[in-house]
Design a protein around this motif. Structure first.
Motif, PDB file in Angstrom:
ATOM      1  N   ASP A 173       5.701   9.181   3.757  1.00 57.99           N
ATOM      2  CA  ASP A 173       6.858   9.730   3.054  1.00 57.99           C
ATOM      3  C   ASP A 173       7.566   8.592   2.327  1.00 57.99           C
ATOM      4  O   ASP A 173       8.055   7.645   2.947  1.00 57.99           O
ATOM      5  CB  ASP A 173       7.803  10.385   4.065  1.00 57.99           C
ATOM      6  N   ALA A 174       7.625   8.677   1.003  1.00 57.37           N
ATOM      7  CA  ALA A 174       8.220   7.606   0.200  1.00 57.37           C
ATOM      8  C   ALA A 174       9.680   7.374   0.559  1.00 57.37           C
ATOM      9  O   ALA A 174      10.162   6.236   0.530  1.00 57.37           O
ATOM     10  CB  ALA A 174       8.104   7.940  -1.286  1.00 57.37           C
ATOM     11  N   ARG A 175      10.394   8.442   0.907  1.00 56.52           N
ATOM     12  CA  ARG A 175      11.805   8.295   1.269  1.00 56.52           C
ATOM     13  C   ARG A 175      11.952   7.437   2.516  1.00 56.52           C
ATOM     14  O   ARG A 175      12.813   6.553   2.576  1.00 56.52           O
ATOM     15  CB  ARG A 175      12.438   9.670   1.488  1.00 56.52           C
ATOM     16  N   VAL A 176      11.115   7.701   3.490  1.00 58.30           N
ATOM     17  CA  VAL A 176      11.141   6.920   4.741  1.00 58.30           C
ATOM     18  C   VAL A 176      10.689   5.486   4.458  1.00 58.30           C
ATOM     19  O   VAL A 176      11.257   4.522   4.987  1.00 58.30           O
ATOM     20  CB  VAL A 176      10.241   7.565   5.819  1.00 58.30           C
ATOM     21  N   GLY A 177       9.675   5.343   3.609  1.00 63.86           N
ATOM     22  CA  GLY A 177       9.186   4.014   3.282  1.00 63.86           C
ATOM     23  C   GLY A 177      10.247   3.156   2.622  1.00 63.86           C
ATOM     24  O   GLY A 177      10.415   1.988   2.957  1.00 63.86           O
ATOM     25  N   LEU A 178      10.983   3.739   1.663  1.00 65.01           N
ATOM     26  CA  LEU A 178      12.053   3.001   1.004  1.00 65.01           C
ATOM     27  C   LEU A 178      13.157   2.621   1.984  1.00 65.01           C
ATOM     28  O   LEU A 178      13.684   1.505   1.956  1.00 65.01           O
ATOM     29  CB  LEU A 178      12.653   3.827  -0.133  1.00 65.01           C
ATOM     30  N   ALA A 179      13.511   3.574   2.854  1.00 62.74           N
ATOM     31  CA  ALA A 179      14.555   3.303   3.839  1.00 62.74           C
ATOM     32  C   ALA A 179      14.122   2.189   4.791  1.00 62.74           C
ATOM     33  O   ALA A 179      14.897   1.278   5.107  1.00 62.74           O
ATOM     34  CB  ALA A 179      14.881   4.575   4.632  1.00 62.74           C
ATOM     35  N   ARG A 180      12.873   2.255   5.230  1.00 67.27           N
ATOM     36  CA  ARG A 180      12.376   1.244   6.171  1.00 67.27           C
ATOM     37  C   ARG A 180      12.291  -0.136   5.501  1.00 67.27           C
ATOM     38  O   ARG A 180      12.653  -1.156   6.088  1.00 67.27           O
ATOM     39  CB  ARG A 180      11.009   1.651   6.722  1.00 67.27           C
ATOM     40  N   LEU A 181      11.810  -0.151   4.266  1.00 70.64           N
ATOM     41  CA  LEU A 181      11.706  -1.418   3.540  1.00 70.64           C
ATOM     42  C   LEU A 181      13.091  -2.049   3.363  1.00 70.64           C
ATOM     43  O   LEU A 181      13.276  -3.253   3.587  1.00 70.64           O
ATOM     44  CB  LEU A 181      11.069  -1.174   2.171  1.00 70.64           C
ATOM     45  N   THR A 182      14.062  -1.233   2.987  1.00 69.00           N
ATOM     46  CA  THR A 182      15.418  -1.738   2.802  1.00 69.00           C
ATOM     47  C   THR A 182      15.995  -2.272   4.104  1.00 69.00           C
ATOM     48  O   THR A 182      16.601  -3.351   4.139  1.00 69.00           O
ATOM     49  CB  THR A 182      16.339  -0.632   2.257  1.00 69.00           C
ATOM     50  N   ALA A 183      15.813  -1.522   5.176  1.00 64.12           N
ATOM     51  CA  ALA A 183      16.347  -1.941   6.477  1.00 64.12           C
ATOM     52  C   ALA A 183      15.718  -3.248   6.938  1.00 64.12           C
ATOM     53  O   ALA A 183      16.407  -4.131   7.467  1.00 64.12           O
ATOM     54  CB  ALA A 183      16.110  -0.840   7.506  1.00 64.12           C
ATOM     55  N   ARG A 184      14.412  -3.373   6.750  1.00 63.90           N
ATOM     56  CA  ARG A 184      13.747  -4.607   7.180  1.00 63.90           C
ATOM     57  C   ARG A 184      14.134  -5.795   6.310  1.00 63.90           C
ATOM     58  O   ARG A 184      14.286  -6.918   6.799  1.00 63.90           O
ATOM     59  CB  ARG A 184      12.234  -4.403   7.190  1.00 63.90           C
TER      60      ARG A 184
ATOM     61  N   ALA B  87      17.374   6.351  -5.669  1.00 64.20           N
ATOM     62  CA  ALA B  87      16.022   6.928  -5.711  1.00 64.20           C
ATOM     63  C   ALA B  87      16.058   8.435  -5.949  1.00 64.20           C
ATOM     64  O   ALA B  87      15.014   9.041  -6.202  1.00 64.20           O
ATOM     65  CB  ALA B  87      15.277   6.626  -4.417  1.00 64.20           C
ATOM     66  N   GLY B  88      17.275   9.026  -5.870  1.00 63.86           N
ATOM     67  CA  GLY B  88      17.408  10.443  -6.198  1.00 63.86           C
ATOM     68  C   GLY B  88      17.869  11.346  -5.084  1.00 63.86           C
ATOM     69  O   GLY B  88      18.011  12.556  -5.286  1.00 63.86           O
ATOM     70  N   LEU B  89      18.129  10.798  -3.885  1.00 66.10           N
ATOM     71  CA  LEU B  89      18.588  11.635  -2.780  1.00 66.10           C
ATOM     72  C   LEU B  89      20.107  11.782  -2.840  1.00 66.10           C
ATOM     73  O   LEU B  89      20.820  10.833  -3.156  1.00 66.10           O
ATOM     74  CB  LEU B  89      18.199  11.033  -1.431  1.00 66.10           C
ATOM     75  N   SER B  90      20.600  12.981  -2.518  1.00 64.34           N
ATOM     76  CA  SER B  90      22.041  13.182  -2.406  1.00 64.34           C
ATOM     77  C   SER B  90      22.501  12.547  -1.096  1.00 64.34           C
ATOM     78  O   SER B  90      21.671  12.215  -0.228  1.00 64.34           O
ATOM     79  CB  SER B  90      22.372  14.676  -2.397  1.00 64.34           C
ATOM     80  N   TRP B  91      23.801  12.403  -0.937  1.00 63.55           N
ATOM     81  CA  TRP B  91      24.271  11.800   0.308  1.00 63.55           C
ATOM     82  C   TRP B  91      23.934  12.686   1.502  1.00 63.55           C
ATOM     83  O   TRP B  91      23.655  12.194   2.599  1.00 63.55           O
ATOM     84  CB  TRP B  91      25.777  11.518   0.248  1.00 63.55           C
ATOM     85  N   ARG B  92      23.893  13.997   1.293  1.00 65.34           N
ATOM     86  CA  ARG B  92      23.536  14.908   2.386  1.00 65.34           C
ATOM     87  C   ARG B  92      22.056  14.742   2.753  1.00 65.34           C
ATOM     88  O   ARG B  92      21.693  14.752   3.933  1.00 65.34           O
ATOM     89  CB  ARG B  92      23.821  16.357   1.986  1.00 65.34           C
ATOM     90  N   GLU B  93      21.206  14.609   1.732  1.00 66.17           N
ATOM     91  CA  GLU B  93      19.773  14.420   1.989  1.00 66.17           C
ATOM     92  C   GLU B  93      19.518  13.084   2.693  1.00 66.17           C
ATOM     93  O   GLU B  93      18.691  13.010   3.609  1.00 66.17           O
ATOM     94  CB  GLU B  93      18.996  14.492   0.678  1.00 66.17           C
ATOM     95  N   ALA B  94      20.226  12.051   2.258  1.00 63.85           N
ATOM     96  CA  ALA B  94      20.072  10.745   2.901  1.00 63.85           C
ATOM     97  C   ALA B  94      20.530  10.810   4.348  1.00 63.85           C
ATOM     98  O   ALA B  94      19.877  10.267   5.249  1.00 63.85           O
ATOM     99  CB  ALA B  94      20.867   9.690   2.140  1.00 63.85           C
ATOM    100  N   ASP B  95      21.645  11.489   4.574  1.00 61.50           N
ATOM    101  CA  ASP B  95      22.172  11.625   5.929  1.00 61.50           C
ATOM    102  C   ASP B  95      21.188  12.369   6.813  1.00 61.50           C
ATOM    103  O   ASP B  95      20.934  11.968   7.960  1.00 61.50           O
ATOM    104  CB  ASP B  95      23.520  12.358   5.889  1.00 61.50           C
TER     105      ASP B  95
END
Length: 207
Positions: free
Chosen positions: A84-95, A186-194
Motif C-alpha cells: 500500500d503506497a499510503r503505508v509505504g509513504l508513512a513508514r518512509l517518513t517515520a523512519r 500525497a492526496g489524503l484528507s486529514w480524516r483519511e490520514a487519521d
C-alpha cells in the motif's frame, strides 16, 4: 623472543578526531549552510591546521557529510516494501524522521549551490524509491492523480524536508506531524490520514 604489538592509540585518536570534526560540521552547517572552516574547527575544539590534517579543504569535508548522510537515507528507502503506497509513504517518513538531525544537515547543504549536484546524485536511490511508491499509489488510485509521479514525488520530498527543518525534533508530536504532512500532500484528507494511522498504529512508533 616475544614481541610487543605496536600501540594503536594514535590511530584511534585520529578516528575520534575525524568523527568529532564531522559531528561539529553537521551541527555548525545545520545552523549556517555557509559556515567557514574556521567555525567548524572551533566547534570541534581544534585548530584550523589540525582540521586540515584530516580533510584537505571545506569541500572535502562537505562531500563526506553528504555521502555519510546519503548512505543512511538510502538504506531507509531500501527497507520500505509495503504494498500500500499510503503505508509505504508513512513508514518512509517515520523512519526518516529518526534521522532528523541528518536530514537537517542535508537540507542546509542543499542550500549551497556548490553541492546541489552532488547531493542530488547521492540521494538518487531515495528519490527513485519515493517516485516508485508514488507511481504505484497513483496506479492503484490511492494517491492523487492530478500530477505526474515525478512532480508529486518532488513535492513530497520538499514537504518532508521543510517539515523536518521547521519542527523541533524533541517534540513528541513532531514525527506524527511529519507523517501527516506527507500524506496530505500525497492526496489524503486529514480524516483519511487519521484513519490510516489508527489502523496502522505501529507507523507512529517508527519515529
Amino acid at each position: 623472543m616475544t614481541t610487543t604489538a605496536p600501540a594503536r592509540r594514535p590511530r584511534k585518536d585520529a578516528a575520534a578526531n575525524r568523527a568529532g570534526i564531522l559531528a561539529a560540521a553537521a551541527t555548525t552547517i545545520a545552523s549556517d549552510p555557509h559556515a567557514s572552516i574556521d567555525s567548524i574547527a572551533r566547534a570541534a575544539g581544534l585548530s584550523r591546521r589540525a582540521l586540515y590534517g584530516h580533510f584537505d579543504d571545506r569541500d572535502t569535508l562537505i562531500r563526506e557529510l553528504v555521502a555519510s548522510g546519503a548512505v543512511r537515507f538510502n538504506a531507509v528507502a531500501a527497507s520500505i516494501d509495503d504494498a500500500d503506497a499510503r503505508v509505504g509513504l508513512a513508514r518512509l517518513t517515520a523512519r526518516l524522521w529518526r534521522e532528523a538531525a541528518h536530514v537537517q544537515v542535508a537540507a542546509a547543504i542543499a542550500l549551497d549551490e556548490a553541492h546541489v549536484a552532488q547531493t542530488a546524485e547521492a540521494l538518487a536511490p531515495l528519490r527513485r524509491t519515493v517516485q516508485a511508491i508514488v507511481a504505484g499509489g497513483q496506479a492503484a488510485g490511492t494517491l492523487r492523480q492530478d500530477l505526474t509521479a515525478a512532480t508529486l514525488a518532488r513535492l513530497i520530498e520538499e514537504t518532508a524536508r521543510t517539515v523536518v527543518t521547521r519542527l523541533d525534533a524533541a517534540s513528541p508530536d513532531a514525527g506524527a506531524l511529519a507523517v501527516r504532512a506527507v500524506l496530505s500532500i500525497a492526496g489524503l484528507s486529514w480524516r483519511e490520514a487519521d484513519a490510516l494511522l489508527v489502523a496502522q498504529p505501529e507507523l507512529l512508533e517508527e519515529h
